[in-house]
Design a protein around this motif. Structure first.
Motif, PDB file in Angstrom:
ATOM      1  N   ARG A  81      -5.997  -0.915  -6.432  1.00 39.95           N
ATOM      2  CA  ARG A  81      -7.290  -0.318  -6.054  1.00 39.95           C
ATOM      3  C   ARG A  81      -6.991   0.957  -5.281  1.00 39.95           C
ATOM      4  N   HIS A  82      -7.788   1.960  -5.537  1.00 34.97           N
ATOM      5  CA  HIS A  82      -7.610   3.182  -4.771  1.00 34.97           C
ATOM      6  C   HIS A  82      -7.890   2.896  -3.294  1.00 34.97           C
ATOM      7  N   ALA A  83      -7.013   3.318  -2.427  1.00 32.66           N
ATOM      8  CA  ALA A  83      -7.204   3.062  -0.994  1.00 32.66           C
ATOM      9  C   ALA A  83      -6.409   4.085  -0.210  1.00 32.66           C
ATOM     10  N   ASN A  84      -6.863   4.345   0.977  1.00 30.79           N
ATOM     11  CA  ASN A  84      -6.081   5.192   1.870  1.00 30.79           C
ATOM     12  C   ASN A  84      -4.929   4.371   2.443  1.00 30.79           C
ATOM     13  N   ALA A 120      -5.174  -4.148   4.418  1.00 27.03           N
ATOM     14  CA  ALA A 120      -5.206  -4.904   3.168  1.00 27.03           C
ATOM     15  C   ALA A 120      -4.580  -6.259   3.432  1.00 27.03           C
ATOM     16  N   ASP A 142      -5.923   2.132   5.287  1.00 26.34           N
ATOM     17  CA  ASP A 142      -6.858   1.012   5.077  1.00 26.34           C
ATOM     18  C   ASP A 142      -6.111  -0.301   5.193  1.00 26.34           C
ATOM     19  N   GLU A 176      -2.950   3.947  -3.111  1.00 26.94           N
ATOM     20  CA  GLU A 176      -3.445   2.723  -3.746  1.00 26.94           C
ATOM     21  C   GLU A 176      -3.011   1.505  -2.934  1.00 26.94           C
ATOM     22  N   ALA A 177      -3.851   0.490  -2.958  1.00 30.29           N
ATOM     23  CA  ALA A 177      -3.461  -0.822  -2.440  1.00 30.29           C
ATOM     24  C   ALA A 177      -3.182  -1.691  -3.657  1.00 30.29           C
ATOM     25  N   ALA A 231      -8.670  -5.166  -0.709  1.00 28.79           N
ATOM     26  CA  ALA A 231      -8.042  -3.933  -1.193  1.00 28.79           C
ATOM     27  C   ALA A 231      -9.117  -2.888  -1.385  1.00 28.79           C
ATOM     28  N   GLY A 232      -8.870  -1.730  -0.872  1.00 27.52           N
ATOM     29  CA  GLY A 232      -9.791  -0.617  -1.079  1.00 27.52           C
ATOM     30  C   GLY A 232     -11.183  -0.902  -0.538  1.00 27.52           C
ATOM     31  N   GLY A 233     -11.286  -1.634   0.555  1.00 26.20           N
ATOM     32  CA  GLY A 233     -12.572  -1.877   1.189  1.00 26.20           C
ATOM     33  C   GLY A 233     -13.385  -2.960   0.510  1.00 26.20           C
ATOM     34  N   ALA A 270       0.854  -1.190   0.000  1.00 29.58           N
ATOM     35  CA  ALA A 270       0.000   0.000   0.000  1.00 29.58           C
ATOM     36  C   ALA A 270       0.883   1.231   0.000  1.00 29.58           C
TER      37      ALA A 270
END
Lengths: 284, 970
Positions: free
Chosen positions: B125-128, B133, B131, B106-107, B149-151, B102
């Motif tokens: 995947r877009h991710a904080n 993973a 987040d 992105e993740a 990834a990304g929820g 991450a």
């Protein structure tokens, strides 16, 4: 031994003759059966000893040395031939010497040593005309030899040929314009010829190039006085150069200046020389 | 004959030159004058894997590197630098390596071929960055991966295309993925109230249909030591309970079973159970560890869960080890095994699943590398085993069973280098010094004996050199020269690094041999400063480096003075509290010649200032220096302000303090994006020429102030403002607004200063009139005393408090690539032009000459005659990425943090060092090697030619003498 060889080399390098010392140094070396060193310098030493021997009249020694050189370099060596010519000169065989120099010049007319030897021999024999002709021929080839020009000038002077002598000195001046002695000779010849205006200029050049030159200042004074004397004559009797000569006031000041400088120079030597100089200048 | 002599000489010279064809094959200098060390960083995840008969050790490191190491040699087979990404999970199986990472918003999940390292696919995947993973192989041989990834729970197939995707919702932080029984489970700790617990989302592996979601293990958290995921089971122990509850993922009835440790470990008493901890063993396998203390000794047991035919869960002890003061790890690759490596002496013991017993020792210097903190067991292709240990200081060791010494070791501390200082080394001893060292005192009494010894030593050195020449290596073997001995040209120096793992290590700049290493603290070394330089005589005080390190465990700062040549600690002080914000070498020295250092802690008022060494003498020296020349420093203490301070002493003259001198507030709406550039030393700004001679022979005088500092500010309205400040007066010297620029972690602001030139680089979203219309822009600003030629400040005193405003000439260029660091080269007398070295993200070190970066280059028209005479070429926007100017040639110098240049004794040559993940050292000659012989110059030929000429002269001299004599007498 090496010290003797070294001393001989030093004498040689200083261009001095000193024949007695040379022979004193060389005779033990030659007498012991050894030579005068090794290499190229040894032959220069033999030549030096040879010249010293003929200077000193040691003709046997000269003959032996000449023989050794002859043996080493052969009859074809011009340098040995010249030495043989010198030997003949010293032995009084002038004709033989002249013949030998002639042969050398026939083989190479630019042989400087042979030419000079021949001229010197002719001059010594009093054959001034032939010596002059040889020297003129020599100078045709070696025009940049100022000593030869001076020698020719001296030969002309001995024959009272002043314009020719002046010409020779002019050549020397052209080659070495900063040499005050040449200007002095030239000034004196012109003074003798009566060309006082030229003589004054040249004497002034002498005192310009050489500080407090006594002969120069005395020339200035004599010349200035002679010109003043000439200028005081009636116009018709004045020489042609009188108009071009400096004004009388200038000449007087020059004469005073020369007198003052002469007294100053002699005064520096002490009171007695100064008094003698004052007396002498008052007479002249 | 002179002609003949010349012919002889020429003939001999020709012979000597002809010999060069045989002797003059010079190897390429690459790898000789430069050296490169590819590093991976300190591993936090290790896995062994054998595929197609080759065994390798796979590591994911704290520097964001995934690497495959040869299990027998430790060499890097392949590595991938995921710069700026934090690697979460590393899984190896079926000839594939999976890493989940991450970073950068992105993740990502990537799968590489385990053997070649070739990327098979990647998924993002877009991710904080906060987040959670996770990723696991599906394990059906397809190579598919189920990842969080990304929820969302995603199954990613070959090619990186998601097969299905299931949104997980925000009820829990799903940080684990388990694949079992045709389902994929996402497991996470519940968010919000409710006392914790785990949330499980079960999805069909085939289509991603949500099958079930439920909570389990109330009040528990993974990683707490009381809950683990072991294969398809979740195992936990309630606080105060002595039994374990085990839940088989997906099972509904019963929701959990009870298990008791007595089943595997008879000696466990209830009180031992209460203090025991659970640990994970092999990801994806139904195994875990139990660690407990018994009779003062710590034991670790590896346990396997199995399922009975009735669906009940059973346990089986695989291995047990005493693990006092040891790091424990497991063996992957299916053969469950436990390895314990003693933190004290590196002795290791391992137990295999079948009762196999292995032991060995990984001998290493614990003082230099710290205790072992991580261990693993790796199976080799032949069925053997290797114990792998990682120390706190970043040393990776691998040993074979039965061996006392490590099979290989990789020192990865310097992959985390935080600072570096270059220390000059004493020149090599002369023959006399060697003789003095070799002689006995009695022989030293006699001058003749010393003379003979000196010549003997020199003769031996010459013989050794000649022997080396005959063997084909003309240069002396660098290995034979100790790393702490310099050379006559200043090429050999010691690079003293501080690392993030608390290690201070010194390497020789020629070849990279390590001189010494020492671990100062368990936190990072923030700064390394050369406090005393090498003195000319051995009896003089030794060179000293001062390192400032954090002690994470004691919440203190360790300041230590180290002998620069041996690493011995000369003085060490532990200062309680957080580390200082600034470590400032001061232009003042204590009575013993050691440079003083100011430690500065920032607070809302005046910064706290302490002088090191903390002696009254040091404080007095500082006060005396501050009274003679005011000492200034600046701090950026919040997002919108930079403050300057003057060091001031009280009336008693021994209590230095910081007095506010100035404050520079950024305009409203701006926040500091890059703090003021680091202040190295005045010499970096020294110049040989005070002015710049123009084509018409007039002079533009340079604005040569060592106090210019550059900072960047982010504007609320968009764009970046760059300010040049005077550090002494706080006056704004120049500002520039880049309206389309952006500065952030992905697009760093990098800058360097040298003489009167400031170079910085930043990202532009829009570049007007350029194609491509976005990219990095390099800006060059030259400061002059006046823009009028021949005009200069005529005041005799040059004071930073009272300087005229400089005239600034700027130009912008299209950068050769994204740079992570910039540096200008430095030479001894500053006569040689200064190249600017760009450390590019691609791993290339690009050196661009000063004329190319000249802001006076004429724009839009060819240079006039005057401009040509000045050496200007017509402006062209792109700065070329010329392969001939890439200092690192074939090497990829990854993730460079800083480039440092240092002078050598030769004016033409500068040392360039780059550190970050990798280390790279080289020498550069920006104006050509005008004061050195060409590498192709053959000294042998020179000597042979000289000797031949001498022999020719000896032969010809008698002949010439005879000729001269004969000519003289002709």
């Amino acid at each position: 031994m090496s010290n003797a060889v070294q001393l001989l080399a030093e004498i040689r390098q200083s261009s001095e003759r000193r024949p007695f010392e040379v022979l004193k140094l060389a005779e033990p070396l030659l007498g012991s059966g050894g030579g005068l060193g090794t290499g190229a310098d040894a032959w220069l030493a033999y030549e030096q000893v040879f010249v010293a021997a003929i200077d000193d009249g040691e003709m046997e020694l000269a003959r032996a040395v000449l023989g050794r050189l002859h043996k080493r370099f052969g009859a074809g060596s011009q340098r040995v031939k010249r030495l043989a010519g010198m030997f003949n000169e010293a032995a009084g065989h002038a004709a033989e010497a002249k013949r030998m120099y002639g042969e050398m010049l026939a083989a190479d007319e630019t042989n400087v040593l042979a030419s000079k030897r021949l001229i010197a021999m002719l001059k010594a024999q009093g054959q001034l005309g032939e010596a002059t002709a040889q020297l003129v021929a020599y100078l045709d080839t070696h025009g940049n030899d100022f000593e030869a020009w001076l020698e020719l000038s001296a030969l002309y002077l001995r024959q009272q040929l002043y314009p020719q002598a002046a010409f020779c000195v002019e050549e020397a001046i052209l080659q070495q314009p900063a040499n005050h002695y040449f200007h002095l000779c030239y000034a004196e010849i012109n003074y003798t010829m009566g060309a006082l205006d030229v003589a004054l200029k040249e004497f002034l050049r002498v005192v310009e190039l050489s500080t407090d030159n006594v002969r120069g200042f005395y020339g200035v004074r004599l010349t200035a006085d002679r010109i003043l004397e000439a200028k005081r004559r009636p116009k018709k009797e004045q020489p042609a150069w009188a108009d071009a000569a400096p004004q009388p006031a200038t000449l007087e000041r020059l004469s005073e200046l020369a007198t003052e400088r002469l007294l100053s120079v002699y005064g520096a030597a002490g009171a007695a020389p100064k008094r003698a100089a004052e007396a002498w200048l008052q007479q002249s | 004959m002179l002609v003949g002599r010349g012919l002889v000489g020429r003939g001999l010279a020709a012979l000597a030159v002809a010999a060069q064809a045989a002797l003059g094959l010079f190897p390429d200098e690459a790898g000789r004058i430069d050296w490169y060390r590819a590093q991976i960083g300190v591993p936090h995840a290790l896995a062994g894997h054998t595929h197609n008969g080759t065994a390798a050790l796979y590591a994911a490191t704290e520097r964001g590197v995934v690497a495959a190491l040869d299990a027998d040699s430790g060499s890097v087979r392949w590595r991938h630098v995921l710069d700026g990404e934090a690697i979460g999970a590393l899984r190896v199986g079926g000839g594939r390596v999976l890493a989940q990472s991450a970073g950068g918003g992105e993740a990502r999940v990537r799968v590489w071929d385990a053997h070649s390292g070739a990327l098979q696919w990647a998924f993002a995947r877009h991710a904080n960055s906060t987040d959670p993973a996770a990723a696991e192989f599906v394990g059906d041989g397809s190579g598919d991966v189920v990842a969080v990834a990304g929820g969302a729970l995603v199954r990613v197939g070959a090619g990186g295309e998601p097969a299905w995707e299931l949104r997980l919702g925000g009820s829990a932080a799903f940080g684990r993925v388990v694949v079992a029984g045709g389902s994929a489970f996402a497991i996470g700790e519940r968010r919000g109230g409710g006392g914790g617990g785990l949330r499980v989302v079960q999805a069909a592996l085939a289509d991603g249909a949500r099958q079930r979601q439920y909570s389990v293990a109330d009040g528990q958290a993974l990683g707490s030591g009381r809950a683990v995921v072991a294969g398809a089971h979740v195992l936990w122990r309630e606080d105060g309970d002595i039994v374990w509850r085990v839940h088989r993922l997906g099972a509904t009835s019963p929701p959990w079973d009870l298990l008791h440790a007595k089943m595997v470990q008879e000696e466990l008493a209830p009180e031992d159970m209460l203090t025991s901890t659970l640990g994970e063993l092999a990801p994806g396998e139904p195994r875990f560890t139990l660690t407990y203390a018994k009779a003062g000794a710590r034991k670790t047991v590896a346990i396997e869960l199995d399922e009975g035919p009735d669906g009940g869960v059973g346990m089986r002890k695989l291995a047990a080890l005493r693990t006092d003061g040891a790091a424990i790890g497991c063996g992957g690759g299916g053969g469950a095994a436990l390895v314990a490596v003693s933190a004290a002496d590196g002795a290791w013991r391992a137990r295999g699943a079948g009762g196999e017993r292995l032991r060995g020792r990984l001998a290493y210097d614990a003082a230099a590398h710290g205790p072992v903190v991580r261990a693993a067991l790796v199976r080799t292709a032949a069925g053997g085993a290797r114990a792998v240990a990682v120390t706190a200081g970043g040393l990776v060791l691998c040993g074979a069973p039965g061996a006392d010494a490590a099979l290989w070791a990789r020192d990865e501390a310097l992959a985390h280098a935080t600072d570096m200082a270059l220390v000059d080394l004493p020149p090599p001893p002369s023959g006399a010094e060697r003789a003095a060292a070799e002689s006995d005192p009695a022989a030293g009494a006699s001058a003749a004996a010393r003379y003979a010894l000196r010549w003997a030593a020199t003769a031996r050195a010459v013989a050794a050199w000649a022997f080396g020449l005959l063997r084909g290596s003309a240069a002396p073997a660098d290995a034979a020269i100790p790393a702490t001995v310099g050379d006559h040209f200043g090429f050999r120096k010691l690079a003293v690094f501080g690392s993030g793992s608390g290690v201070v290590a010194a390497l020789n700049t020629q070849g990279g041999a390590r001189a010494w290493a020492r671990r100062l603290a368990d936190g990072a070394v923030d700064r390394v400063v050369v406090a005393r330089r090498c003195q000319p005589l051995a009896a003089d005080p030794p060179p000293v480096v001062v390192a400032v390190a954090r002690s994470a465990s004691a919440n203190a700062t360790v300041v230590a003075a180290l002998h620069a040549l041996t690493g011995a600690v000369l003085r060490s002080d532990t200062l309680p509290g957080p580390p200082p914000a600034r470590v400032l070498p001061l232009p003042a020295a204590a009575a013993d010649g050691q440079q003083l250092i100011a430690l500065i802690w920032i607070s809302s008022g005046a910064p706290a200032l302490r002088v090191w060494p903390p002696t009254p003498d040091a404080a007095r020296s500082l006060c005396a220096a501050a009274a003679a020349t005011p000492l200034f420093f600046d701090v950026a203490d919040d997002d919108a302000r930079v403050r300057g301070f003057r060091i001031h002493c009280g009336a008693d003259g021994d209590a230095p303090a910081a007095l506010p001198a100035w404050a520079f507030a950024l305009p409203p709406g701006e926040t500091l994006a890059a703090p003021p550039t680091r202040y190295d030393d005045d010499a970096a700004h020294a110049a040989a020429l005070l002015g710049r001679v123009l084509g018409d022979r007039s002079v533009l005088y340079k604005y040569l102030s060592p106090h210019v500092t550059t900072l960047a500010a982010r504007r609320a309205a968009g764009g970046v403002a760059v300010y040049l400040l005077d550090r002494v007066s706080g006056r704004l010297l120049h500002s520039a607004v880049h309206a389309a620029a952006r500065v952030g972690p992905d697009h760093p602001f990098v800058a360097t200063q040298a003489e009167n030139r400031v170079v910085y680089q930043l990202w532009h979203d829009v570049i007007p009139g350029a194609a491509p219309a976005r990219g990095y822009v390099t800006v060059v600003a030259d400061l002059y005393e006046s823009d009028v030629p021949d005009a200069r400040d005529a005041r005799p005193a040059f004071s930073g408090l009272d300087l005229a405003q400089p005239a600034v000439v700027t130009a912008a260029f299209a950068a050769p690539g994204p740079a992570t660091a910039l540096a200008a080269t430095r030479t001894a007398s500053h006569i040689t032009t200064r190249d600017v070295v760009f450390a590019l993200r691609s791993g290339a070190l690009l050196s661009l000459p000063a004329p190319l970066l000249d802001p006076r280059r004429p724009v839009g028209a060819p240079p006039t005659a005057d401009e040509q005479a000045e050496g200007l070429v017509q402006y062209a926007a792109p700065l070329p990425l010329d392969p001939r100017r890439v200092l690192s040639h074939v090497h990829t110098v990854a993730a460079v943090r800083r480039v440092v240049s240092a002078p050598t004794h030769l004016e033409s040559t500068a040392l360039v060092a780059a550190y970050g993940l990798d280390l790279f050292f080289t020498r550069v000659t920006p104006s050509g090697s005008f004061d050195q012989l060409s590498p192709s110059f053959s000294k042998l030929n020179l000597a042979a030619t000289t000797l031949a000429l001498a022999a020719g002269c000896l032969l010809a001299a008698p002949m010439v003498r005879r000729q001269v004599t004969a000519r003289a007498w002709a």
